[in-house]
Design an enzyme around this catalytic site. Structure first.
Site, PDB file in Angstrom:
ATOM      1  N   LYS A   1       0.835  -1.217   0.000  1.00  0.00           N
ATOM      2  CA  LYS A   1       0.000   0.000   0.000  1.00  0.00           C
ATOM      3  C   LYS A   1       0.865   1.260   0.000  1.00  0.00           C
ATOM      4  O   LYS A   1       0.639   2.184  -0.781  1.00  0.00           O
ATOM      5  CB  LYS A   1      -0.908   0.015   1.238  1.00  0.00           C
ATOM      6  CG  LYS A   1      -1.640   1.330   1.446  1.00  0.00           C
ATOM      7  CD  LYS A   1      -2.493   1.307   2.689  1.00  0.00           C
ATOM      8  CE  LYS A   1      -1.820   1.834   3.915  1.00  0.00           C
ATOM      9  NZ  LYS A   1      -1.643   3.305   3.975  1.00  0.00           N
ATOM     10  N   ASN A   2       1.850   1.290   0.881  1.00  0.00           N
ATOM     11  CA  ASN A   2       2.635   2.522   1.033  1.00  0.00           C
ATOM     12  C   ASN A   2       3.577   2.766  -0.135  1.00  0.00           C
ATOM     13  O   ASN A   2       4.215   3.811  -0.211  1.00  0.00           O
ATOM     14  CB  ASN A   2       3.409   2.504   2.355  1.00  0.00           C
ATOM     15  CG  ASN A   2       2.477   2.663   3.538  1.00  0.00           C
ATOM     16  OD1 ASN A   2       1.291   2.956   3.367  1.00  0.00           O
ATOM     17  ND2 ASN A   2       3.000   2.457   4.734  1.00  0.00           N
TER      18      ASN A   2
ATOM     19  N   CYS B   1      -6.627  13.310  12.241  1.00  0.00           N
ATOM     20  CA  CYS B   1      -6.146  11.964  11.963  1.00  0.00           C
ATOM     21  C   CYS B   1      -6.295  11.019  13.119  1.00  0.00           C
ATOM     22  O   CYS B   1      -6.298  11.403  14.267  1.00  0.00           O
ATOM     23  CB  CYS B   1      -4.694  12.036  11.573  1.00  0.00           C
ATOM     24  SG  CYS B   1      -4.105  10.446  11.102  1.00  0.00           S
TER      25      CYS B   1
ATOM     26  N   ARG C   1      -1.006  14.971  12.329  1.00  0.00           N
ATOM     27  CA  ARG C   1      -0.047  14.597  11.281  1.00  0.00           C
ATOM     28  C   ARG C   1       0.246  15.843  10.464  1.00  0.00           C
ATOM     29  O   ARG C   1      -0.350  16.085   9.426  1.00  0.00           O
ATOM     30  CB  ARG C   1      -0.604  13.477  10.403  1.00  0.00           C
ATOM     31  CG  ARG C   1      -0.429  12.124  11.054  1.00  0.00           C
ATOM     32  CD  ARG C   1      -1.117  11.047  10.292  1.00  0.00           C
ATOM     33  NE  ARG C   1      -0.232  10.281   9.439  1.00  0.00           N
ATOM     34  CZ  ARG C   1      -0.590   9.153   8.847  1.00  0.00           C
ATOM     35  NH1 ARG C   1      -1.805   8.679   9.003  1.00  0.00           N
ATOM     36  NH2 ARG C   1       0.254   8.503   8.094  1.00  0.00           N
TER      37      ARG C   1
ATOM     38  N   ASP D   1       4.178   1.001  11.930  1.00  0.00           N
ATOM     39  CA  ASP D   1       3.024   0.278  11.384  1.00  0.00           C
ATOM     40  C   ASP D   1       2.918  -1.156  11.911  1.00  0.00           C
ATOM     41  O   ASP D   1       1.872  -1.786  11.741  1.00  0.00           O
ATOM     42  CB  ASP D   1       3.090   0.243   9.849  1.00  0.00           C
ATOM     43  CG  ASP D   1       2.642   1.561   9.239  1.00  0.00           C
ATOM     44  OD1 ASP D   1       2.204   2.452   9.989  1.00  0.00           O
ATOM     45  OD2 ASP D   1       2.734   1.698   8.004  1.00  0.00           O
TER      46      ASP D   1
ATOM     47  N   ARG E   1      -8.607  -0.605   4.029  1.00  0.00           N
ATOM     48  CA  ARG E   1      -7.710   0.412   3.462  1.00  0.00           C
ATOM     49  C   ARG E   1      -6.361  -0.203   3.086  1.00  0.00           C
ATOM     50  O   ARG E   1      -5.692   0.293   2.189  1.00  0.00           O
ATOM     51  CB  ARG E   1      -7.458   1.542   4.476  1.00  0.00           C
ATOM     52  CG  ARG E   1      -8.640   2.462   4.690  1.00  0.00           C
ATOM     53  CD  ARG E   1      -8.233   3.634   5.558  1.00  0.00           C
ATOM     54  NE  ARG E   1      -6.963   4.149   5.127  1.00  0.00           N
ATOM     55  CZ  ARG E   1      -5.959   4.511   5.917  1.00  0.00           C
ATOM     56  NH1 ARG E   1      -6.105   4.457   7.220  1.00  0.00           N
ATOM     57  NH2 ARG E   1      -4.831   4.942   5.421  1.00  0.00           N
TER      58      ARG E   1
HETATM   59  C1  UD1 Z   1       4.001   7.054   6.218  1.00  0.00           C
HETATM   60  C2  UD1 Z   1       3.143   5.863   5.943  1.00  0.00           C
HETATM   61  C3  UD1 Z   1       2.549   5.366   7.220  1.00  0.00           C
HETATM   62  C4  UD1 Z   1       3.624   5.106   8.229  1.00  0.00           C
HETATM   63  C5  UD1 Z   1       4.541   6.313   8.382  1.00  0.00           C
HETATM   64  C6  UD1 Z   1       5.752   6.067   9.264  1.00  0.00           C
HETATM   65  C7  UD1 Z   1       2.280   6.137   3.696  1.00  0.00           C
HETATM   66  C8  UD1 Z   1       1.075   6.430   2.874  1.00  0.00           C
HETATM   67  N1  UD1 Z   1       2.092   6.225   5.022  1.00  0.00           N
HETATM   68  O1  UD1 Z   1       3.161   8.069   6.745  1.00  0.00           O
HETATM   69  O2  UD1 Z   1       1.837   4.169   6.958  1.00  0.00           O
HETATM   70  O3  UD1 Z   1       3.000   4.848   9.462  1.00  0.00           O
HETATM   71  O4  UD1 Z   1       5.017   6.728   7.114  1.00  0.00           O
HETATM   72  O5  UD1 Z   1       6.552   5.074   8.716  1.00  0.00           O
HETATM   73  O6  UD1 Z   1       3.334   5.807   3.206  1.00  0.00           O
HETATM   74  N2  UD1 Z   1       6.066  14.934  10.400  1.00  0.00           N
HETATM   75  C9  UD1 Z   1       6.158  16.295  10.674  1.00  0.00           C
HETATM   76  N3  UD1 Z   1       5.933  17.168   9.649  1.00  0.00           N
HETATM   77  C10 UD1 Z   1       5.641  16.753   8.384  1.00  0.00           C
HETATM   78  C11 UD1 Z   1       5.571  15.375   8.125  1.00  0.00           C
HETATM   79  C12 UD1 Z   1       5.779  14.480   9.162  1.00  0.00           C
HETATM   80  O7  UD1 Z   1       6.397  16.697  11.793  1.00  0.00           O
HETATM   81  O8  UD1 Z   1       5.461  17.600   7.502  1.00  0.00           O
HETATM   82  C13 UD1 Z   1       6.288  13.962  11.495  1.00  0.00           C
HETATM   83  C14 UD1 Z   1       5.039  13.169  11.823  1.00  0.00           C
HETATM   84  O9  UD1 Z   1       4.225  13.843  12.747  1.00  0.00           O
HETATM   85  C15 UD1 Z   1       5.619  11.899  12.402  1.00  0.00           C
HETATM   86  C16 UD1 Z   1       6.919  11.728  11.622  1.00  0.00           C
HETATM   87  O10 UD1 Z   1       7.197  12.984  11.032  1.00  0.00           O
HETATM   88  O11 UD1 Z   1       5.932  12.088  13.759  1.00  0.00           O
HETATM   89  C17 UD1 Z   1       6.887  10.678  10.553  1.00  0.00           C
HETATM   90  O12 UD1 Z   1       5.786  10.861   9.713  1.00  0.00           O
HETATM   91  P1  UD1 Z   1       5.823  10.472   8.171  1.00  0.00           P
HETATM   92  O13 UD1 Z   1       6.997   9.600   7.890  1.00  0.00           O
HETATM   93  O14 UD1 Z   1       5.645  11.728   7.383  1.00  0.00           O
HETATM   94  O15 UD1 Z   1       4.556   9.596   8.012  1.00  0.00           O
HETATM   95  P2  UD1 Z   1       3.611   9.573   6.779  1.00  0.00           P
HETATM   96  O16 UD1 Z   1       4.367   9.863   5.528  1.00  0.00           O
HETATM   97  O17 UD1 Z   1       2.398  10.383   7.111  1.00  0.00           O
END
Ligand code: UD1
Length: 419
Positions: free
Chosen positions: A22-23, A116, A121, A307, A399
């Site tokens: 999925k990711n 979320c 997020r 995850d 999902r």
């Molecule tokens: C992706 C995955 C999700 C997985 C996560 C962590 C997809 C669609 N989703 O989510 O399944 O659980 O990686 O491996 O691939 N953060 C910030 N600012 C930002 C973006 C992120 O502070 O602009 C922080 C988040 O709050 C979190 C951390 O960074 O604490 C990691 O998040 P991130 O790796 O961005 O997760 P996703 O990409 O949302």
């Protein structure tokens, strides 16, 4: 309300080919927007998040057809660059369309991805990466209006303070449409980022370095039609392995590289399972109950994946011995704990930490999926529990898992969906 009904305690046995990740597939489908031609994506899982992504592509003017596990996307003629709120709300990862639309059309209008299930997020890193490449972004009344600056997009160095998966992907896509060299420093190293790079390379993009924390993109190169095979879903693989660990038995999961799951496999071994691996398969034998293990701290790849936290916790809650979990990635990722407690689990939460004291065996109960992986964790718990477990709110599970009940039945589990 439809739910899964699980009679626990049936050992799992046999082999299963895991579906595409999925990711990985979601950013790859968004990346198809960069290509003014036809992209053929194989091993594309049939998930509700994938359907939502295909709906967005069609709305933007793409042809997007599924034939079995293959999806063909033709983004030759886009007709719009805005994504309405109801489609954005469907799936939070749709923020990846920002980078894709910006790269292809130089403009994008999306509603803010809403609240979320895992706690806040933020997308500040996504936005600052795009701004660094020359995007002007206005945030008004929950909408993000994004367009290239007068001078146009341009490659440059982007430093991510957190190795965010989504921000790294957004930056990679936007950089493909930004002439010049972009260096993404401190980016995520997840295998799904490597898969995205493989797709982009197949389409002619000059991207290297994925899998390390410095990704180089020579942007502005015209892209062409491409074909790609999506990597296997390592989190789905971890789910089946944890299910077997909880229920006992012997299974083999194929179609996923064990290297991508090293952190999870070593926990399962420490808990008493026997693990064998080959180039693209993982075999696991479990004589439940499991033992407690050293602290499990979630971390960016190659650390223990957030995850898989709920899923492993569910298996260990029905084992013997104590295990400390520390969730370092998301603020609110223990919502499955209350549901596991209904099944007799002994779990104490203090901030980011959760202390699991194995109770020997969980018991069946009526429980509710709280989020995607939390829902999968309840299924894992039900497989090992005594008696009948009913898991509701299956929309979360759909999902990210293709026919979870059918796959588990093929391994000998007693699980069926009650409409
Ligand atoms: C992706 C995955 C999700 C997985 C996560 C962590 C997809 C669609 N989703 O989510 O399944 O659980 O990686 O491996 O691939 N953060 C910030 N600012 C930002 C973006 C992120 O502070 O602009 C922080 C988040 O709050 C979190 C951390 O960074 O604490 C990691 O998040 P991130 O790796 O961005 O997760 P996703 O990409 O949302």
């Amino acid at each position: 309300m439809s739910h899964y009904e699980i009679q626990g305690g049936r050992p799992l046995c046999g082999s299963l080919a895991v579906h595409g990740a999925k990711n990985s597939v979601l950013p790859i489908l968004a990346a198809c927007l960069l290509v003014p031609g036809q992209c053929t994506i194989h091993n594309c899982p049939d998930l509700s998040d994938v359907s939502a992504t295909l709906d967005i592509l069609r709305l933007l003017g793409c042809r997007a057809d599924r034939e079995g596990d293959t999806v063909i996307v033709d983004a030759s003629a886009l007709i719009r660059w805005d994504i309405p709120e109801h489609l954005m709300r469907e799936m939070r990862s749709s923020v990846i369309f920002l980078g894709a639309l910006l790269a292809r059309l130089g403009t994008a209008e999306l509603s803010y991805p809403g609240g979320c299930e895992l706690g806040p997020r933020p997308i500040d890193l996504h936005l600052s990466a795009l701004r660094a490449l020359g995007a002007e972004i206005r945030e008004e009344q929950g909408a993000l209006c994004c367009c290239r600056c007068r001078e146009g997009l341009h490659g440059r160095e982007i430093c991510l303070s957190i190795p965010s998966v989504g921000a790294t992907e957004n930056a990679m896509l936007a950089a493909c449409g930004s002439p010049g060299l972009t260096t993404i420093v401190g980016g995520a190293r997840e295998p799904e980022i490597v898969d995205l790079q493989k797709f982009l390379q197949a389409a002619g993009a000059q991207v290297t370095g994925a899998g390390t924390s410095a990704i180089l993109v020579q942007g502005g190169v015209p892209l062409h039609s491409a074909e790609h095979w999506v990597m296997g879903d390592r989190i789905a693989a971890a789910t089946y392995l944890c299910g077997c660990a909880a229920a006992g038995g012997e299974i083999q999961v194929t179609g996923t590289a064990p290297d991508a799951l090293t952190a999870v496999l070593s926990c399962l071994e420490e808990a008493g399972c026997t693990v064998h691996t080959g180039p693209d398969w993982i075999g696991l034998t479990s004589r439940a109950p499991l033992g407690g293990i050293g602290p499990v701290r979630t971390a960016p790849y190659p650390g223990f994946p957030t995850d898989a936290q709920a899923i492993l916790m569910a298996a260990l809650a029905g084992g013997r011995g104590a295990t400390l979990f520390v969730e370092n990635i998301f603020d609110s990722r223990y919502r499955h704990v209350d549901e596991l407690r209904r099944m007799g689990a002994d779990i104490q939460i203090a901030g980011r930490a959760a202390m699991v004291s194995g109770v020997g065996r969980l018991h069946g109960a009526a429980v509710r999926s709280t989020d995607l992986r939390g829902g999968a964790a309840l299924v894992v718990a039900g497989l090992g529990a005594e008696g009948t477990t009913q898991v509701s709110e299956l929309r979360h599970i759909r999902r990210g898992y293709q026919a979870l009940d059918r796959e588990l039945r093929a391994l000998g589990a007693e699980i069926r969906e009650i409409p």
